[in-house]
Write a protein that holds these residues in place. Sequence first.
Motif, mmCIF file in Angstrom:
data_model
loop_
_atom_site.group_PDB
_atom_site.id
_atom_site.type_symbol
_atom_site.label_atom_id
_atom_site.label_comp_id
_atom_site.label_asym_id
_atom_site.label_seq_id
_atom_site.Cartn_x
_atom_site.Cartn_y
_atom_site.Cartn_z
ATOM 1 N N HIS A 193 -2.358 12.428 9.223
ATOM 2 C CA HIS A 193 -3.588 11.666 9.029
ATOM 3 C C HIS A 193 -4.770 12.620 9.112
ATOM 4 O O HIS A 193 -4.816 13.491 9.966
ATOM 5 C CB HIS A 193 -3.700 10.592 10.110
ATOM 6 N N CYS A 218 -10.882 9.574 6.817
ATOM 7 C CA CYS A 218 -10.668 8.178 7.201
ATOM 8 C C CYS A 218 -11.988 7.453 7.400
ATOM 9 O O CYS A 218 -12.917 7.979 7.998
ATOM 10 C CB CYS A 218 -9.848 8.140 8.480
ATOM 11 N N THR A 219 -12.046 6.232 6.884
ATOM 12 C CA THR A 219 -13.250 5.429 7.057
ATOM 13 C C THR A 219 -13.001 4.282 8.026
ATOM 14 O O THR A 219 -13.817 3.385 8.142
ATOM 15 C CB THR A 219 -13.691 4.827 5.714
ATOM 16 N N ALA A 220 -11.841 4.310 8.696
ATOM 17 C CA ALA A 220 -11.464 3.253 9.632
ATOM 18 C C ALA A 220 -11.562 1.871 8.987
ATOM 19 O O ALA A 220 -12.006 0.913 9.603
ATOM 20 C CB ALA A 220 -12.311 3.324 10.902
ATOM 21 N N CYS A 221 -11.123 1.794 7.727
ATOM 22 C CA CYS A 221 -11.229 0.518 7.017
ATOM 23 C C CYS A 221 -10.149 -0.461 7.453
ATOM 24 O O CYS A 221 -10.271 -1.663 7.269
ATOM 25 C CB CYS A 221 -11.127 0.748 5.513
ATOM 26 N N GLY A 222 -9.032 0.060 8.010
ATOM 27 C CA GLY A 222 -7.988 -0.830 8.514
ATOM 28 C C GLY A 222 -6.943 -1.228 7.491
ATOM 29 O O GLY A 222 -6.034 -1.985 7.821
ATOM 30 N N THR A 223 -7.031 -0.732 6.258
ATOM 31 C CA THR A 223 -6.037 -1.112 5.245
ATOM 32 C C THR A 223 -4.630 -0.692 5.668
ATOM 33 O O THR A 223 -3.676 -1.452 5.494
ATOM 34 C CB THR A 223 -6.374 -0.455 3.895
ATOM 35 N N CYS A 224 -4.520 0.510 6.238
ATOM 36 C CA CYS A 224 -3.195 1.005 6.618
ATOM 37 C C CYS A 224 -2.561 0.094 7.661
ATOM 38 O O CYS A 224 -1.373 -0.204 7.595
ATOM 39 C CB CYS A 224 -3.268 2.441 7.109
ATOM 40 N N PHE A 238 -5.801 0.511 16.071
ATOM 41 C CA PHE A 238 -7.128 1.104 16.282
ATOM 42 C C PHE A 238 -7.630 0.778 17.678
ATOM 43 O O PHE A 238 -7.358 -0.293 18.210
ATOM 44 C CB PHE A 238 -8.127 0.536 15.268
ATOM 45 N N PRO A 272 -7.438 3.861 0.695
ATOM 46 C CA PRO A 272 -8.359 4.087 -0.417
ATOM 47 C C PRO A 272 -8.900 5.517 -0.477
ATOM 48 O O PRO A 272 -9.366 5.946 -1.527
ATOM 49 C CB PRO A 272 -9.484 3.077 -0.159
ATOM 50 N N THR A 273 -8.848 6.240 0.631
ATOM 51 C CA THR A 273 -9.402 7.607 0.607
ATOM 52 C C THR A 273 -8.320 8.681 0.724
ATOM 53 O O THR A 273 -8.617 9.839 0.968
ATOM 54 C CB THR A 273 -10.408 7.792 1.761
ATOM 55 N N TRP A 306 -7.871 6.116 15.489
ATOM 56 C CA TRP A 306 -6.736 5.665 14.682
ATOM 57 C C TRP A 306 -5.481 6.111 15.411
ATOM 58 O O TRP A 306 -5.350 7.292 15.742
ATOM 59 C CB TRP A 306 -6.861 6.325 13.314
ATOM 60 N N ALA A 319 -6.293 9.357 3.090
ATOM 61 C CA ALA A 319 -6.344 10.052 4.369
ATOM 62 C C ALA A 319 -4.954 10.219 4.970
ATOM 63 O O ALA A 319 -4.744 11.067 5.816
ATOM 64 C CB ALA A 319 -7.227 9.270 5.341
ATOM 65 N N ILE A 320 -3.984 9.397 4.513
ATOM 66 C CA ILE A 320 -2.625 9.468 5.080
ATOM 67 C C ILE A 320 -1.695 10.079 4.052
ATOM 68 O O ILE A 320 -1.793 9.784 2.860
ATOM 69 C CB ILE A 320 -2.110 8.065 5.460
HETATM 70 S S1 SF4 Z 1 -6.411 3.047 5.117
HETATM 71 FE FE1 SF4 Z 1 -7.032 5.196 5.140
HETATM 72 S S2 SF4 Z 1 -9.247 5.127 5.366
HETATM 73 FE FE2 SF4 Z 1 -8.496 3.085 5.901
HETATM 74 S S3 SF4 Z 1 -8.233 3.188 8.138
HETATM 75 FE FE3 SF4 Z 1 -6.258 3.737 7.239
HETATM 76 S S4 SF4 Z 1 -6.308 5.967 7.105
HETATM 77 FE FE4 SF4 Z 1 -8.401 5.304 7.428
#
Ligand code: SF4
Lengths: 176, 359
Positions: free
Chosen positions: A36, A41-47, A58, A86-87, A68, A89-90
């Motif tokens: 990660h 990461c934008t801490a959007c929570g999608t993951c 989180f 979306p970014t 995270w 990050a993972i």
């Molecule tokens: S989906 Fe990606 S950007 Fe969003 S919280 Fe998870 S690691 Fe971060």
Amino acid sequence: MAMLKTILGNLLRPSRTRAPADMPDVPTVYRGALAHDAARCTACGTCAFVCAPKAISFTQDPGVSVSWHFFIGQCSFCGLCAQNCPTQAISLDAEVPTGMNSAAGDGLRLESIVRLQPCTRCGAAHVPLPDAAIAALWGVEEAERGYCPDCRRWAASARLRSAFIPAAAEEVHHER
Amino acid sequence: MPYSFPLGPYHPALEEPFKVKVQCRGEVIDSATVEVGFSFRGIELLAQKRNWVEVITLIERVCGICSNTHAMTFCMAAETIAGIEIPKRAAHIRTIIAELERLHSHLLWAGVGAEDIGFHSLFMEVFSLRELVMDTLEAISGNRVNYGMNCIGGVHRDIPDPMRYLPALDALSKGLAEIVIPTFTENPTALARTRGVGRLSREQAVEWAVVGPVARASGLDIDVRKDQPYLSYAALGFESVTRPEGDVLARVVVRALEMVESIRLIREALLSLPAGPLRATEGLPEIPVGEATIRTEAPRGEAFYYVASEGGATPARVKIRTPSFVNIPAIEAMVTGQPLADLSIIQASVDPCISCTDR
Ligand code: SF4
Ligand code: SF4
């Protein structure tokens, strides 16, 4: 008779147990060790939303940071977090994941701290967006880079209004 | 003196827990009662508590062998509710994975069956062939089990270079034609343990409502791929395999010939892989209010899914009826009048999957 012939044939052949060097290549789509990147990461929570076994979670230090968390004992290596982030990050890499113990026990735990930043306009703490995301979404308007989501919305509507009534936009700007 | 004898739930023949209580008179079985439910996990209820993305990961774990079938059938049900038509390429890829899975499941079965009749060298041969299938699945999906290929609206991963997998298919057909099929059908040891053993007549097959290879080995020509073609089966021209005898040998032969047909289907699907996108939708799925029932042909027979949506983040109901759930009770009819020593191969001939029965 087929079996006898096969067994005799096998006697003349080398062993079929694969030595490490004869193992098939690790496929490019292999879902191994998870990594990660806190900077993206934008801490959007999608993951966390797509993770069925709830391996991602989180925690917050209000006003300071969002963390995270990942626990390997709960991960099923489905790869959905990496696919849906979306970014990007993972990533699930080709390396073999480190030891996994029971779902409740110990095992690899990852923590990435996403530091909040004060908004350059109103001062509210927010998660900064990665540069690439900012460039793609809002262009490279220097002044708006450090804005929080609220101020970005404000700036966008101010731009829209100034396109119609230039004077009104000026007023709003001074009000705040 | 009649006596009763519990076989299982820790099973001598299979790795999964289920119990057969047999009443014997000397060496001969008078009657049998099957008990399942030792590894119940409550997946249907859990599925109501997971969102539409998570639930695919969950459903994939209904069964460790036919994991793809379950995830695929669930996705097909969700697609039916949402009115999504998957792209042609995705349908072909799903067909290829489904047939590869059938190959690996049938080969696994053939190996376990060979082991149950004490034929270890055949078991080794079968399992070395199975590695070819596993390597192919791993190369395509990244994993040997739980391929994670399905999403609502299509598939996650492409098959970029379909020709690469043809040599493995050739080696597999050769292995089947030269070793596995002749050994099971001609070897006196194998025949002595399978021919005339564990008969299930056509009438009994109807009465016990068996599905899949067990039904087809009793002369019932039912196969969802033929009766109600889905994915690319209509385009690829599927032909079902049946046998009238209804004994263990017939079940072996049906599965063996099905493998040959699967290899043909995979080869044709690889050669005719249409170009195009992998998914019909972007982003996270939204499923409107509705319900759908879907049948697919899993390696062990017809898998049935009923999925209902109330338009929320999670399914409102997921009902799963797996093929083993209807095939396992028929063991009671098959073992009656048979010697106790044949009990293990008769059970194994049904290819019982307890994981999905106890889902
Ligand atoms: S989906 Fe990606 S950007 Fe969003 S919280 Fe998870 S690691 Fe971060
Ligand atoms: S790979 Fe799957 S199970 Fe593991 S953290 Fe990602 S979404 Fe969760």
